[in-house]
Design a protein around this motif. Structure first.
Motif, PDB file in Angstrom:
ATOM      1  N   ASN A   1      38.687  65.622  12.597  1.00 56.37           N
ATOM      2  CA  ASN A   1      38.653  67.046  12.258  1.00 56.37           C
ATOM      3  C   ASN A   1      37.385  67.442  11.500  1.00 56.37           C
ATOM      4  OD1 ASN A   1      41.237  67.688  13.370  1.00 56.37           O
ATOM      5  ND2 ASN A   1      42.210  66.784  11.576  1.00 56.37           N
ATOM      6  N   CYS A   2      36.377  66.608  11.544  1.00 56.09           N
ATOM      7  CA  CYS A   2      35.132  66.847  10.798  1.00 56.09           C
ATOM      8  C   CYS A   2      34.136  67.641  11.639  1.00 56.09           C
ATOM      9  CB  CYS A   2      34.542  65.497  10.399  1.00 56.09           C
ATOM     10  SG  CYS A   2      32.843  65.535   9.842  1.00 56.09           S
TER      11      CYS A   2
ATOM     12  N   TYR B   1      41.067  61.807   6.313  1.00 61.29           N
ATOM     13  CA  TYR B   1      41.089  62.362   4.958  1.00 61.29           C
ATOM     14  C   TYR B   1      40.953  63.879   4.934  1.00 61.29           C
ATOM     15  CZ  TYR B   1      36.046  63.374   4.964  1.00 61.29           C
ATOM     16  OH  TYR B   1      34.813  63.903   5.242  1.00 61.29           O
ATOM     17  N   MET B   2      40.492  64.463   6.024  1.00 60.68           N
ATOM     18  CA  MET B   2      40.064  65.852   5.967  1.00 60.68           C
ATOM     19  C   MET B   2      41.214  66.851   6.077  1.00 60.68           C
ATOM     20  SD  MET B   2      36.698  67.423   7.792  1.00 60.68           S
ATOM     21  CE  MET B   2      35.658  66.574   6.602  1.00 60.68           C
ATOM     22  N   LYS B   3      42.202  66.557   6.926  1.00 60.99           N
ATOM     23  CA  LYS B   3      43.329  67.467   7.130  1.00 60.99           C
ATOM     24  C   LYS B   3      44.596  66.658   7.393  1.00 60.99           C
ATOM     25  CE  LYS B   3      42.958  71.399   9.035  1.00 60.99           C
ATOM     26  NZ  LYS B   3      42.892  72.508  10.005  1.00 60.99           N
ATOM     27  N   PRO B   4      45.780  67.277   7.264  1.00 61.82           N
ATOM     28  CA  PRO B   4      47.024  66.546   7.545  1.00 61.82           C
ATOM     29  C   PRO B   4      47.095  65.984   8.963  1.00 61.82           C
ATOM     30  CG  PRO B   4      47.509  68.536   6.312  1.00 61.82           C
ATOM     31  CD  PRO B   4      46.043  68.615   6.674  1.00 61.82           C
ATOM     32  N   THR B   5      46.439  66.632   9.921  1.00 62.17           N
ATOM     33  CA  THR B   5      46.482  66.150  11.304  1.00 62.17           C
ATOM     34  C   THR B   5      45.484  65.027  11.581  1.00 62.17           C
ATOM     35  OG1 THR B   5      44.909  67.880  11.959  1.00 62.17           O
ATOM     36  CG2 THR B   5      47.278  68.351  12.251  1.00 62.17           C
ATOM     37  N   SER B   6      44.641  64.691  10.616  1.00 63.95           N
ATOM     38  CA  SER B   6      43.588  63.703  10.875  1.00 63.95           C
ATOM     39  C   SER B   6      44.154  62.343  11.267  1.00 63.95           C
ATOM     40  CB  SER B   6      42.689  63.552   9.647  1.00 63.95           C
ATOM     41  OG  SER B   6      41.917  64.721   9.430  1.00 63.95           O
ATOM     42  N   GLU B   7      45.195  61.889  10.571  1.00 65.02           N
ATOM     43  CA  GLU B   7      45.736  60.559  10.850  1.00 65.02           C
ATOM     44  C   GLU B   7      46.321  60.483  12.258  1.00 65.02           C
ATOM     45  OE1 GLU B   7      49.579  58.319   9.255  1.00 65.02           O
ATOM     46  OE2 GLU B   7      47.887  58.046   7.871  1.00 65.02           O
ATOM     47  N   ALA B   8      47.190  61.411  12.604  1.00 65.13           N
ATOM     48  CA  ALA B   8      47.827  61.372  13.925  1.00 65.13           C
ATOM     49  C   ALA B   8      46.816  61.588  15.044  1.00 65.13           C
ATOM     50  CB  ALA B   8      48.935  62.424  13.999  1.00 65.13           C
ATOM     51  N   ARG B   9      45.800  62.377  14.795  1.00 66.63           N
ATOM     52  CA  ARG B   9      44.756  62.603  15.813  1.00 66.63           C
ATOM     53  C   ARG B   9      43.891  61.351  15.957  1.00 66.63           C
ATOM     54  NH1 ARG B   9      43.555  67.798  14.900  1.00 66.63           N
ATOM     55  NH2 ARG B   9      44.647  68.411  16.809  1.00 66.63           N
TER      56      ARG B   9
ATOM     57  N   ASP C   1      40.340  55.009  27.541  1.00 60.42           N
ATOM     58  CA  ASP C   1      38.980  55.438  27.863  1.00 60.42           C
ATOM     59  C   ASP C   1      38.376  56.084  26.622  1.00 60.42           C
ATOM     60  OD1 ASP C   1      36.637  56.595  28.776  1.00 60.42           O
ATOM     61  OD2 ASP C   1      37.502  57.288  30.666  1.00 60.42           O
ATOM     62  N   PRO C   2      37.756  55.291  25.743  1.00 55.63           N
ATOM     63  CA  PRO C   2      37.263  55.839  24.475  1.00 55.63           C
ATOM     64  C   PRO C   2      36.214  56.929  24.642  1.00 55.63           C
ATOM     65  CG  PRO C   2      36.492  53.586  24.806  1.00 55.63           C
ATOM     66  CD  PRO C   2      37.535  53.841  25.839  1.00 55.63           C
ATOM     67  N   TYR C   3      35.359  56.795  25.647  1.00 57.09           N
ATOM     68  CA  TYR C   3      34.348  57.833  25.851  1.00 57.09           C
ATOM     69  C   TYR C   3      35.002  59.170  26.179  1.00 57.09           C
ATOM     70  CZ  TYR C   3      30.482  60.507  27.636  1.00 57.09           C
ATOM     71  OH  TYR C   3      29.560  61.512  27.834  1.00 57.09           O
ATOM     72  N   ALA C   4      35.947  59.168  27.108  1.00 59.59           N
ATOM     73  CA  ALA C   4      36.612  60.408  27.498  1.00 59.59           C
ATOM     74  C   ALA C   4      37.388  61.005  26.327  1.00 59.59           C
ATOM     75  CB  ALA C   4      37.541  60.164  28.685  1.00 59.59           C
ATOM     76  N   ALA C   5      37.992  60.153  25.507  1.00 63.85           N
ATOM     77  CA  ALA C   5      38.784  60.643  24.376  1.00 63.85           C
ATOM     78  C   ALA C   5      37.898  61.317  23.330  1.00 63.85           C
ATOM     79  CB  ALA C   5      39.562  59.491  23.753  1.00 63.85           C
ATOM     80  N   LEU C   6      36.765  60.702  23.005  1.00 65.48           N
ATOM     81  CA  LEU C   6      35.850  61.310  22.038  1.00 65.48           C
ATOM     82  C   LEU C   6      35.287  62.621  22.576  1.00 65.48           C
ATOM     83  CD1 LEU C   6      34.092  58.033  20.890  1.00 65.48           C
ATOM     84  CD2 LEU C   6      35.391  59.573  19.401  1.00 65.48           C
TER      85      LEU C   6
ATOM     86  N   GLY D   1      40.015  68.980  15.757  1.00 65.50           N
ATOM     87  CA  GLY D   1      39.623  68.376  17.014  1.00 65.50           C
ATOM     88  C   GLY D   1      40.590  68.769  18.115  1.00 65.50           C
ATOM     89  N   ALA D   2      40.205  68.476  19.374  1.00 71.18           N
ATOM     90  CA  ALA D   2      41.025  68.903  20.512  1.00 71.18           C
ATOM     91  C   ALA D   2      41.988  67.829  21.002  1.00 71.18           C
ATOM     92  CB  ALA D   2      40.117  69.334  21.663  1.00 71.18           C
ATOM     93  N   MET D   3      41.855  66.593  20.529  1.00 78.34           N
ATOM     94  CA  MET D   3      42.798  65.550  20.941  1.00 78.34           C
ATOM     95  C   MET D   3      44.174  65.841  20.348  1.00 78.34           C
ATOM     96  SD  MET D   3      43.635  62.707  22.450  1.00 78.34           S
ATOM     97  CE  MET D   3      42.075  61.987  22.988  1.00 78.34           C
ATOM     98  N   PRO D   4      45.226  65.918  21.159  1.00 82.75           N
ATOM     99  CA  PRO D   4      46.574  66.166  20.611  1.00 82.75           C
ATOM    100  C   PRO D   4      47.007  65.036  19.686  1.00 82.75           C
ATOM    101  CG  PRO D   4      46.523  66.551  22.981  1.00 82.75           C
ATOM    102  CD  PRO D   4      45.234  65.873  22.642  1.00 82.75           C
ATOM    103  N   PRO D   5      47.468  65.340  18.487  1.00 84.36           N
ATOM    104  CA  PRO D   5      47.935  64.283  17.582  1.00 84.36           C
ATOM    105  C   PRO D   5      49.179  63.595  18.132  1.00 84.36           C
ATOM    106  CG  PRO D   5      47.569  66.358  16.406  1.00 84.36           C
ATOM    107  CD  PRO D   5      47.526  66.674  17.867  1.00 84.36           C
ATOM    108  N   VAL D   6      49.320  62.311  17.864  1.00 82.83           N
ATOM    109  CA  VAL D   6      50.534  61.612  18.273  1.00 82.83           C
ATOM    110  C   VAL D   6      51.691  62.035  17.366  1.00 82.83           C
ATOM    111  CG1 VAL D   6      49.231  59.636  19.132  1.00 82.83           C
ATOM    112  CG2 VAL D   6      50.141  59.601  16.792  1.00 82.83           C
TER     113      VAL D   6
END
Length: 205
Positions: A69-70, A97-105, A114-119, A133-138
């Motif tokens: 989320n940075c 550390y930045m937001k509550p969704t940071s850990e799950a994201r 596919d780490p490249y596609a995910a980033l 960020g746009a990745m849906p948190p787990v």
């Protein structure tokens, strides 16, 4: 409006500033903002959970610590995600550390095949206004996944410097070096020009 505590405010102030070598030189102690680090730091970082953008035969040249989320990390990825930069053998290590969704994201990013596609998904459509960020948190993070991510965050905050983005790299002139903060594109390109090769040298008798 998102509420930020004092720690978040101070760190956000750091990540959105360009690199400031004169200021960095004034810092003292075991976790300087920028400078040479011990080889053991590099070896320890390689054991953390991260997204590796390397070919099987390559050694990591550069490591990026980031919070999903940075906003400054999103800008860093957008700079990196162009040729020939994306061919650099890199490792992207998430912290939270930045937001509550940071850990799950961050855990969602670490789960990807596919780490490249995910980033790219997380940072190319980044919501800068919301710091999201746009990745849906787990929604089903396991204790093992949480422990692994928290290990990343502890090492980053206690042994390096608690701000993002943070960069570690192997220099072709020798040694392991650390940089913190988002420099401009020209400075980042100069940093890449200093990287050690990704391939081991072949020695002959």
């Amino acid at each position: 409006m998102t509420t930020m505590n004092r720690r978040h405010f101070l760190l956000a102030s750091i990540v959105l500033l360009p690199a400031m070598p004169a200021w960095a030189g004034m810092l003292k102690g075991s976790t300087p903002l920028t400078g040479q680090r011990e080889q053991g730091v590099w070896l320890a970082v390689q054991q953390l959970a991260g997204l590796r953008l390397t070919k099987p035969e390559e050694q990591t040249q550069i490591v990026f610590f980031f919070d999903p989320n940075c906003p400054a990390c999103a800008k860093l990825w957008q700079w990196f995600d162009t040729m020939p930069r994306r061919d650099v053998a890199s490792m992207w290590i998430p912290v939270a550390y930045m937001k509550p969704t940071s850990e799950a994201r961050a855990i969602a990013l670490l789960r990807t095949a596919d780490p490249y596609a995910a980033l790219a998904q997380n940072f190319l459509t980044f919501d800068a206004a919301a710091w999201e960020g746009a990745m849906p948190p787990v929604k089903d993070a396991t204790l093992a996944e949480q422990s692994s991510l928290r290990k990343n965050t502890r090492y980053w905050s206690r042994s390096l410097f608690g701000a993002t983005p943070l960069i570690l790299y192997r220099a072709k002139a020798g040694g392991i070096w650390q940089e913190v903060g988002l420099s401009d594109a020209a400075d980042l390109d100069r940093l890449l020009s200093q990287l050690a090769t990704a391939r081991l040298s072949a020695y002959t008798k």
